[in-house]
Write a protein that holds these residues in place. Structure first.
Motif, PDB file in Angstrom:
ATOM      1  N   TYR A 189       0.826  -1.195   0.000  1.00  0.00           N
ATOM      2  CA  TYR A 189       0.000   0.000   0.000  1.00  0.00           C
ATOM      3  C   TYR A 189       0.869   1.257   0.000  1.00  0.00           C
ATOM      4  O   TYR A 189       0.621   2.214  -0.748  1.00  0.00           O
ATOM      5  N   ARG A 190       1.942   1.245   0.846  1.00  0.00           N
ATOM      6  CA  ARG A 190       2.826   2.413   0.898  1.00  0.00           C
ATOM      7  C   ARG A 190       3.543   2.622  -0.442  1.00  0.00           C
ATOM      8  O   ARG A 190       3.677   3.760  -0.928  1.00  0.00           O
ATOM      9  N   LEU A 191       3.996   1.514  -1.005  1.00  0.00           N
ATOM     10  CA  LEU A 191       4.692   1.630  -2.294  1.00  0.00           C
ATOM     11  C   LEU A 191       3.768   2.154  -3.380  1.00  0.00           C
ATOM     12  O   LEU A 191       4.149   2.998  -4.206  1.00  0.00           O
ATOM     13  N   HIS A 192       2.539   1.637  -3.370  1.00  0.00           N
ATOM     14  CA  HIS A 192       1.558   2.084  -4.363  1.00  0.00           C
ATOM     15  C   HIS A 192       1.271   3.575  -4.193  1.00  0.00           C
ATOM     16  O   HIS A 192       1.210   4.335  -5.170  1.00  0.00           O
ATOM     17  N   ALA A 196       2.194   6.540  -6.891  1.00  0.00           N
ATOM     18  CA  ALA A 196       1.119   7.410  -7.391  1.00  0.00           C
ATOM     19  C   ALA A 196       1.459   8.868  -7.180  1.00  0.00           C
ATOM     20  O   ALA A 196       1.202   9.723  -8.053  1.00  0.00           O
ATOM     21  N   ARG A 197       2.031   9.180  -6.053  1.00  0.00           N
ATOM     22  CA  ARG A 197       2.409  10.579  -5.782  1.00  0.00           C
ATOM     23  C   ARG A 197       3.503  11.068  -6.747  1.00  0.00           C
ATOM     24  O   ARG A 197       3.474  12.214  -7.233  1.00  0.00           O
ATOM     25  N   PHE A 198       4.484  10.185  -7.017  1.00  0.00           N
ATOM     26  CA  PHE A 198       5.535  10.578  -7.971  1.00  0.00           C
ATOM     27  C   PHE A 198       4.984  10.737  -9.386  1.00  0.00           C
ATOM     28  O   PHE A 198       5.440  11.610 -10.153  1.00  0.00           O
ATOM     29  N   GLN A 199       4.011   9.915  -9.764  1.00  0.00           N
ATOM     30  CA  GLN A 199       3.387  10.059 -11.072  1.00  0.00           C
ATOM     31  C   GLN A 199       2.734  11.434 -11.209  1.00  0.00           C
ATOM     32  O   GLN A 199       2.839  12.095 -12.247  1.00  0.00           O
ATOM     33  N   GLU A 200       2.035  11.849 -10.177  1.00  0.00           N
ATOM     34  CA  GLU A 200       1.410  13.158 -10.188  1.00  0.00           C
ATOM     35  C   GLU A 200       2.456  14.268 -10.282  1.00  0.00           C
ATOM     36  O   GLU A 200       2.293  15.274 -11.006  1.00  0.00           O
ATOM     37  N   LEU A 201       3.552  14.017  -9.539  1.00  0.00           N
ATOM     38  CA  LEU A 201       4.602  15.037  -9.554  1.00  0.00           C
ATOM     39  C   LEU A 201       5.257  15.133 -10.930  1.00  0.00           C
ATOM     40  O   LEU A 201       5.565  16.242 -11.439  1.00  0.00           O
TER      41      LEU A 201
END
Length: 209
Positions: A189-192, A196-201
């Motif tokens: 869950y943490r990795l996902h 996801a946060r880096f994708q947005e960034l």
């Protein structure tokens, strides 16, 4: 004929009780049951004797009433013989009057004794019935104690057996497995979330350029 059937029935019941007790010979309650059955038989015998004593008391009273009636009859006859100056009849009537009066006195003594004897027998009979009731209660107590002991014994077998230790080991393995699974889910869950946060960034950085 009735006595024959009664003896046959008692014999069959005795054999049945013996067969049951052989199956339960390792159980001390069987000995208590046998003792109680013997006491029950004794109580029944005493009951029959008490009932017989009532019959005897009744017969004594019957004889006493008859003797008293004959006393009154002979008294009237003595009086009549005196009035009629029948010396032979008077003599015979007086002899029988004395006999009947002596019989009445004797029967009165017997009646008094039979009443006392009956009271004594009834008291003893009641005491025997109470003792028998005490045995019933004692048997219930022993059965309860035996049942508790057997239950505890069964519990101890389960609690102290290898099955319990193996079960504890299995539960420990299962608990460890669940903990590892929970840790893996949390890590995934943490990795996902991080990806996801880096994708947005990265999208924001591309749009800015």
């Amino acid at each position: 004929m009735a006595n024959i059937f009664t003896r046959i029935k008692d014999s069959v019941m005795a054999d049945l009780h013996e067969a049951i007790d052989r199956k339960e010979e390792k159980n001390p309650i069987a000995h208590v049951n046998q003792y109680i059955r013997e006491c029950e038989q004794e109580v029944k015998k005493i009951k029959r004797l008490v009932e017989k004593q009532y019959e005897i008391k009744h017969d004594i009273a019957k004889e006493s009433n008859h003797a008293k009636m004959m006393v009154e009859k002979r008294k009237r006859q003595v009086q009549l013989a005196e009035e009629m100056q029948e010396t032979d009849l008077l003599s015979e009537a007086r002899v029988e009057l004395e006999q009947f009066e002596a019989r009445v006195a004797h029967l009165n003594e017997m009646s008094d004794k039979s009443v006392k004897d009956l009271e004594m027998l009834e008291t003893k009979y009641i005491q025997m019935k109470q003792k028998l009731k005490d045995l019933y209660v004692k048997r219930l107590e022993l059965r309860s104690r035996e049942n508790v002991a057997r239950t505890k014994q069964g519990m101890n077998k389960v609690l102290e057996s290898e099955l319990v230790s193996k079960s504890a080991s299995k539960f420990a393995e299962l608990e460890s497995y669940i903990e590892r699974l929970e840790q893996r889910v949390q890590t995934d869950y943490r990795l996902h979330t991080l990806d996801a946060r880096f994708q947005e960034l990265e999208k924001k950085a591309t749009n800015s350029n």
